[in-house]
Structures are given as structure tokens and as C-alpha cells.
Scaffold this active site. Structure first.
Site, short mmCIF file in Angstrom:
data_model
loop_
_atom_site.label_atom_id
_atom_site.label_comp_id
_atom_site.label_asym_id
_atom_site.label_seq_id
_atom_site.Cartn_x
_atom_site.Cartn_y
_atom_site.Cartn_z
N ARG A 37 4.95 44.48 41.48
CA ARG A 37 5.55 43.63 42.50
C ARG A 37 4.53 42.87 43.34
NH1 ARG A 37 9.79 46.56 46.31
NH2 ARG A 37 10.45 47.22 44.25
N HIS A 83 14.49 40.05 35.57
CA HIS A 83 14.07 40.55 36.89
C HIS A 83 15.26 41.18 37.61
CE1 HIS A 83 10.93 40.66 39.92
NE2 HIS A 83 11.77 40.24 40.83
N TYR A 127 22.39 23.67 45.39
CA TYR A 127 22.18 22.24 45.65
C TYR A 127 20.90 21.70 45.01
CZ TYR A 127 25.67 23.11 49.28
OH TYR A 127 26.80 23.47 49.95
#
Length: 733
Positions: A37, A83, A127
Site C-alpha cells: 500500500r 484492487h 463527470y
């Protein structure tokens, strides 16, 4: 450890010490955080989430020439296939890869609102759209040619790359930051062309030192520009050890407004400093009067950054004003360098500049060899098929007869011409048109070209020097694709060993400090000629009127024995009623203000308590840096007056007076002091210091000042009881 039989409802009960259970589980969590990570791989410079995003976009064929797709689609593919974490974390990572103010070489081409340097967030993923950039294709080049290892995804449904081929040293080019358990990483971005020059030098001379590499990579190159003012020795040490830091300043210029007027325009802000927050910070400095040289700040940014700073006075120089702002605001930051990465074995290590570049080159060499072996395998397979076609052309009529007449042409072809099964299948699948004379020539040309290519590959496998040459050629091509001018200027280090105090930046102007009985304080410009004309709130009146300069520090003595320090430049203007002094210092509600005076370097104060004790205190030791002031006198303070004479006169509540030489008082920084006058009952009423040549003065009940010509009749030694004072003597002030 005891394992009990499973209960009827299923499950398992394990008995073990809580400490061991927590320790083992926390260690597993820590290792997972470090390796999966928070820390980047030294080879491609990516954490798993970034690697998975790019690979998923590659699988979706979102190359630079393709049309962009919704980011929500990309995030869904990454989350569902590679993931197993939240969509917000994936989208945040994708957004950062697209921000040209976060990445020196953006890897995602974002379309829509992806945030800005002001600190505004990106629009929602539904968007925005994205695709890969040319730089990202360099990172992925060869991934479909067995260039890197793959491993199963979290659900064993697919495969994901362990590391990307990495066409350029992305770890140093784009930098990285992360916090793991017990370790962290912070790597600044650099110029890719400079890094590749350093790689080429290492390929040419593997014994190149870090100092020689720093001549090619002089320092970080941040995407937002700025000016790095870290010394060469400090940067060299950071690149040598992998730990250090770099001080980064905003880039600014002076605009001449004519008639001696000027203003500062900031055109580049330091890396990761939000422009909107920076402007708020500068505005707070003005409001809180912490920046005496700055009058106004305006944001006139459009496409480019343009922050206008107006000076308070044109007498100060631009350099002096900016130096003060660098110390007080985020116009200057220190970017930490902590190059903690995962090496090729997945082990966390702190690496310097040279080890990072060597690890990248070793990775590129392995990628080159693996891609070359992949290519060699395919060439050999193709040559094998072409060899079969060559046999067919030599015996074309016989082959046609066998195909037309035999029941098992494949077996007959294998037996008759010694073909393999693969060659026989390929011959049988060949169309008749490919048997034309022109195709025979093409096959011979292809066979020759592939044979030469295979020979070249085999020669390269056996020659490390040739491998190095191919690596250099590839890096030079990448350099041409990524070359861009340096954005961050490497300047001379600024000496901070003796920082200039902020007082030196304050314009020196005469003021009169006005403190009311209710504790409202303000500063009027110049000298107040007639105190009776001063206006106060209803029920309030003048308590102290002190002439000073804006560069002075004011000493506020309180009855609880503390002395506070207030900067005269921070006082409200004299036009209104001012502001409460208690907002500027932590003065106890029960404490009263005993005296207010302007600090004089080298001066001394006589500090006395109502109990009749006192001492001489050096003013320089009374200055306080905190709002809580300094505890100077142990006891209830009665007076704190400046020493300007050689004798001390005291008067008690019993109206007895005493005069003694000032030399009998000790000089102390704090404490109870020594007895000034002895009292059987009551305490000290007032004290003063005077010169024997001028004599003391005192104030009668009507407020008139009176001389005390026969003061020598009361001359004695400290701590005596004294004698009845002159008629009307109650106070000296």
C-alpha cells in the site's frame, strides 16, 4: 494453545495470550501496509494502486489515440478486477496521476475538472473522463511481451503485473510519498532528461560516484516550479544517504509602479502548497499584525499564478519584505527527502540517488532480455513454419497430389518430407494463392530477415556490452520523448544561522500608547499633546500614556507578579477605542495592571511588593515570548518603575518614610527580593527612585507635585522603619 471442538453453530475457539494475538496480527497488518500500500517499488516507482490503474486502462485500450472513457468505468474495472478497496481511494489516486501540478510527467490525460492548485477537489468520477498519456505508454511498453512477471489477482480470476516495464525512472521523475507502519517515504520529483543523462553516465561508467551524478541531476524539479535554496553539500548528503530535505521558495518578481512605488508578484508557489490556503495565511498575517511590512494581498490569478503583495512602506526593499514573508508563511517550505522504497526483492530499504538509478537500470536490462527472449521464441516458431513452406515449394506438385489423393495427407506429408505436426498443419491450412511465385520470394526474404534478427538476438544474449548499448539507445529515445525545460531553479543556499529578527523589518515610527483603566489599549501616531482630548468608552478613563516607537516591546506589569511583553506594532490604531489588552496576553481576571512602559535595552526596573520587599530586575531578562508572560515577583506587585537615579524613597501605609542608597538593593531576575522598609503593621504604600542632585518629588492629595528638599533627614539604611514623612506625603506618583 488449546483448540476446542467446534460448537454446534460452527466456528472455532482459540485460546492464546492477548498480547501474542495482537502482536501477530498487527505485524501482519504492518507488513501488508508496507509492501502492498504505502511504499513504491524502486523499479517502476509505483504503489500497487497506481500500477493497477495503468494496467486496467491498458487492458481497456485507453491509449493516447483512443477516445477517453468515464473515470467511473475505469474505477469500476480497477476495483472489480484488481484492487479490492474503496472507489474513493482509487479515484483519488487516478486524479493525482492526471494533475500537472502534482505529477512532473502526468500519466493520465484527464478531461474535465481534476482539481487545481487552489486546493479545489476534482469533480465526481461520473463527470470526468480519462485515457493514458504518452508517458504512461512508455511505462507500459512491452508488458504484453513477457517483459515482467504476473501474479494472480485478489480473487484468482485474472493476472496482474508484479511491476511495470518502466521506460523511464518514474520513481525519481514523478516522486512519491506515503506513510506506512513505522516508516514513511517522501521522494521529490526530478527532471526526466537529467535522470536519463545520469543513467547513460552509469551505463558508460558504472563506477560513477554520487557527487558526479549530482552534477547531472543538480536537484529536484517540481511541477509547480519555484526556487530551491538548499546548499549543494546538503543536497549531496541527501542523495548520498537517501535522507534529508530541500527548502523550496515561491518565485517572485518586482513590478515598478513609478515614483518609487513597487509591488511584488508571486508567479510560482511551492510544491503541494494550496494557493487559496496560502492567500488566507498571508491575509491572517496582515490581520493579526504579524507581518509589519505587508499591507495587502490579492489573488489576480487566471491561467497562471499571480499573487500581488503590496508593501506598507516604500522605504523597505523588496528583498527584505520577501525574506520576512518566507519566514512567516508557506511562501517557503521544506520538502523532506526520505527515499524509503521496496527493492527488487520487496524489502523496504532507504536508497540514495545512485542505488535507485542502478536498480532501475538493472530492471531495464531484465526487461530488455525478457522481451528479446519473447521475440526470439516467436522468431524461432515463425522460422519453423517458413522452413516447412520452403519444403513445400521445392516439392509443390507432389504436395498437391498428396493433398488431393491421400486419405490422411497430414501423416503422409510428415512421413514423406519429414515435417513436424505444426509444419504439416500450417501447410494444410495454407491458401492456394499463397503458393504463387511472388509468395515464394516473400517467404525467402522473410526467412532471411528473421534469421538475421535471431542471430542478432543470440549475439546480444551473449554480450553484456551489446545489451548496454541497446539500453542506452532506448533511453536516448525516451529522453527525446520526455525532454522539457527545468522548472525549478537551483539557487545558492540562504544562510539561516543568524536569522534577522522580525523587529528589523518594522518601520520605526513614533507613537503614543494609550491604556485605559478598563484595559483597552491603542496606539496613536506621533505625540499626544493634550491627553484631555482623548476619547474613551462611557465610564472609562486614561490609566497610562506612554511615548514609544513602533519597534518597541511594551512591558506590562501586573499585580500578580508577572510581566508581559506586547509588540508596539501589534496595537490597534488610535482612531477607535482600541482592543482589550486581555485578548493579547493571558492576564488573570483578578489581577490589575501596575505599570506600562516601553522596554529599553540595558535598562533596569525596581520591582516592589505590597509586603515591602523588592529588588532590581534587568529589563532584558523580563521580555517574555509567550502570552502567559514571566513570573518575576513572588508576591503582590505594588510597583515596577524604571531605575534612573542613585537613591530609593519609600513610604508605608503608616505614613512613615525612608530614603536609602539604590546600591543596597540586589539585582535579580526573579524572586521575592529583600525588605525595603520595616513595618509593624500595614505594608508599603509607594516607592520611587531619584537622583541625589535633583531630589525626590511627591504628589499631594490635590494632585499637585511637590519637591522634597530636606529628604536627607530621612536618609538611613534599607529595611529600617523610617520616620514620619512630610505632611501630605502619601504617594510619589
Amino acid at each position: 494453545m488449546t483448540i476446542h471442538a467446534p460448537p454446534p453453530e460452527g466456528g472455532r475457539i482459540v485460546e492464546e495470550p492477548m498480547g501474542e494475538a495482537l502482536s501477530r496480527r498487527y505485524l501482519a497488518y504492518a507488513l501488508s501496509t508496507i509492501t502492498n500500500r504505502a511504499l513504491p517499488d524502486v523499479r517502476d516507482g509505483f504503489k500497487p494502486v497506481h500500477r493497477r490503474i495503468l494496467y486496467a486502462m491498458h487492458q481497456m485500450r485507453l491509449n493516447p489515440q483512443a477516445a477517453a472513457r468515464k473515470c467511473a468505468k475505469v474505477v469500476g474495472e480497477v476495483m472489480g478486477g484488481y484492487h479490492p478497496h474503496g472507489d474513493a481511494s482509487i479515484y483519488d489516486a487516478l486524479v493525482r496521476l492526471a494533475q500537472d501540478f502534482s505529477q512532473r510527467y502526468p500519466l493520465v490525460d484527464g478531461q474535465g475538472n481534476f482539481g487545481n492548485v487552489d486546493g479545489d477537489n476534482a469533480a465526481a468520477m461520473r463527470y470526468t473522463e480519462c485515457k493514458l498519456t504518452a508517458a504512461a505508454t512508455l511505462m507500459l511498453q512491452g508488458i504484453d511481451q513477457d517483459a515482467v512477471d504476473f501474479r494472480p489477482t485478489y480473487d484468482d480470476q485474472d493476472q496482474e503485473p508484479v511491476v511495470l516495464p518502466a521506460g523511464f525512472p518514474n520513481l525519481l521523475a514523478n516522486g512519491s510519498s506515503g506513510i506506512a507502519v513505522g516508516m514513511a517515504t517522501s521522494i521529490p520529483p526530478h527532471n526526466a532528461a537529467e535522470l536519463i543523462d545520469a543513467c547513460l553516465e552509469l551505463l558508460k561508467r558504472p563506477e560513477t560516484t554520487t557527487e558526479e551524478l549530482v552534477a547531472l541531476v543538480p536537484g529536484p524539479d517540481f511541477p509547480t516550479g519555484g526556487v530551491a535554496v538548499e546548499g549543494h553539500a546538503s543536497l549531496l548528503d541527501a542523495y548520498e544517504t537517501g535522507r534529508g530535505g530541500v527548502r523550496l521558495r515561491a518565485r517572485w518578481e518586482t513590478e515598478d509602479l513609478g515614483r518609487g512605488m513597487w509591488r511584488i508578484v508571486v508567479t510560482e508557489v511551492p510544491y503541494q502548497v494550496q494557493k487559496g490556503r496560502l492567500i488566507e495565511q498571508l491575509a491572517e498575517l496582515i490581520e493579526q499584525k504579524k507581518s509589519p511590512l505587508l499591507a495587502d494581498v490579492r489573488d489576480e490569478s487566471a491561467e497562471d499564478v499571480r499573487i500581488v503583495l503590496e508593501p506598507k512602506s516604500r522605504t523597505v526593499t523588496p528583498d527584505v519584505m520577501m525574506e520576512s514573508l518566507f519566514r512567516l508563511s508557506d511562501l517557503e517550505i521544506r520538502f523532506p527527502i526520505n527515499m524509503t522504497v521496496l527493492d527488487a526483492d520487496g524489502t523496504p530499504r532507504v536508497m540514495g540517488l545512485k542505488p535507485c538509478l542502478v536498480a532501475f537500470l538493472d530492471h531495464r536490462r531484465e526487461v530488455l532480455l525478457r522481451r528479446s527472449r519473447w521475440r526470439a521464441d516467436r522468431i524461432e516458431a515463425r522460422l519453423h513454419l517458413l522452413q516447412g513452406l520452403r519444403i513445400v515449394f521445392l516439392n509443390l506438385d507432389e504436395v498437391i497430389r498428396i493433398v488431393r489423393e491421400e486419405e490422411t495427407p497430414k501423416a503422409v506429408l510428415i512421413a514423406r518430407f519429414g515435417l513436424t505436426e505444426t509444419q504439416a498443419d500450417y501447410v494444410l491450412d495454407t491458401r492456394l494463392r499463397q503458393l504463387a511465385r511472388i509468395e515464394e520470394v516473400a517467404i525467402e526474404n522473410e526467412f532471411k530477415a528473421l534469421s538475421e534478427e535471431l542471430a542478432g538476438l543470440n549475439e546480444m544474449f551473449a554480450s553484456p556490452a551489446r545489451q548496454t548499448k541497446l539500453l542506452a539507445v532506448g533511453l536516448e529515445d525516451v529522453r527525446k520523448a520526455l525532454v522539457s525545460p527545468r522548472r525549478t531553479t537551483i539557487a545558492e543556499a540562504v544562510d539561516l544561522s543568524a536569522p534577522t529578527p522580525i523587529d528589523a523589518f518594522i518601520p520605526r515610527e513614533a507613537i503614543t500608547v494609550i491604556l485605559s483603566e478598563r484595559g483597552w489599549i491603542r496606539a496613536a501616531k506621533g505625540k499626544v499633546e493634550d491627553p484631555s482630548e482623548l476619547k474613551f468608552k462611557e465610564g472609562d478613563a486614561l490609566a497610562f500614556l506612554v511615548p514609544a516607537w513602533t519597534t518597541d516591546k511594551l512591558l506590562v506589569a501586573a499585580s500578580d507578579g508577572r510581566i508581559f511583553t506586547v509588540g508596539a506594532d501589534k496595537l490597534a490604531s488610535g482612531r477607535g477605542h482600541g482592543e482589550p489588552l486581555r485578548l493579547m496576553i493571558d492576564l488573570d481576571e483578578k489581577a490589575d495592571i501596575v505599570n506600562l512602559l516601553a522596554h529599553r535595552p540595558g535598562g533596569k526596573l525596581l520591582v516592589a511588593s505590597k509586603a515591602g520587599y523588592g529588588f532590581i530586575a534587568p529589563e532584558d531578562e523580563l521580555l517574555a515570548q509567550k502570552r502567559g508572560g514571566k513570573q518575576v515577583l513572588n508576591g503582590e506587585m505594588l510597583a515596577a518603575i524604571r531605575v534612573s537615579g542613585d537613591h530609593v524613597a519609600t513610604v508605608g501605609d503608616n505614613i512613615k518614610a525612608l530614603v536609602f542608597p539604590l546600591a543596597e538593593l540586589p539585582e535579580m531576575g526573579r524572586g521575592k527580593g529583600v525588605r525595603l522598609q520595616n513595618f509593624k503593621q500595614g505594608g508599603l504604600a509607594d516607592v520611587t527612585v531619584f537622583s541625589a542632585d535633583a531630589g525626590p518629588e511627591w504628589v499631594d492629595g490635590g494632585g499637585r507635585r511637590r519637591n522634597w528638599p530636606d529628604w536627607k533627614d530621612w536618609l538611613g539604611k534599607r529595611a529600617q522603619s523610617g520616620r514620619q514623612g512630610p505632611r501630605g506625603l502619601r504617594k510619589f506618583r
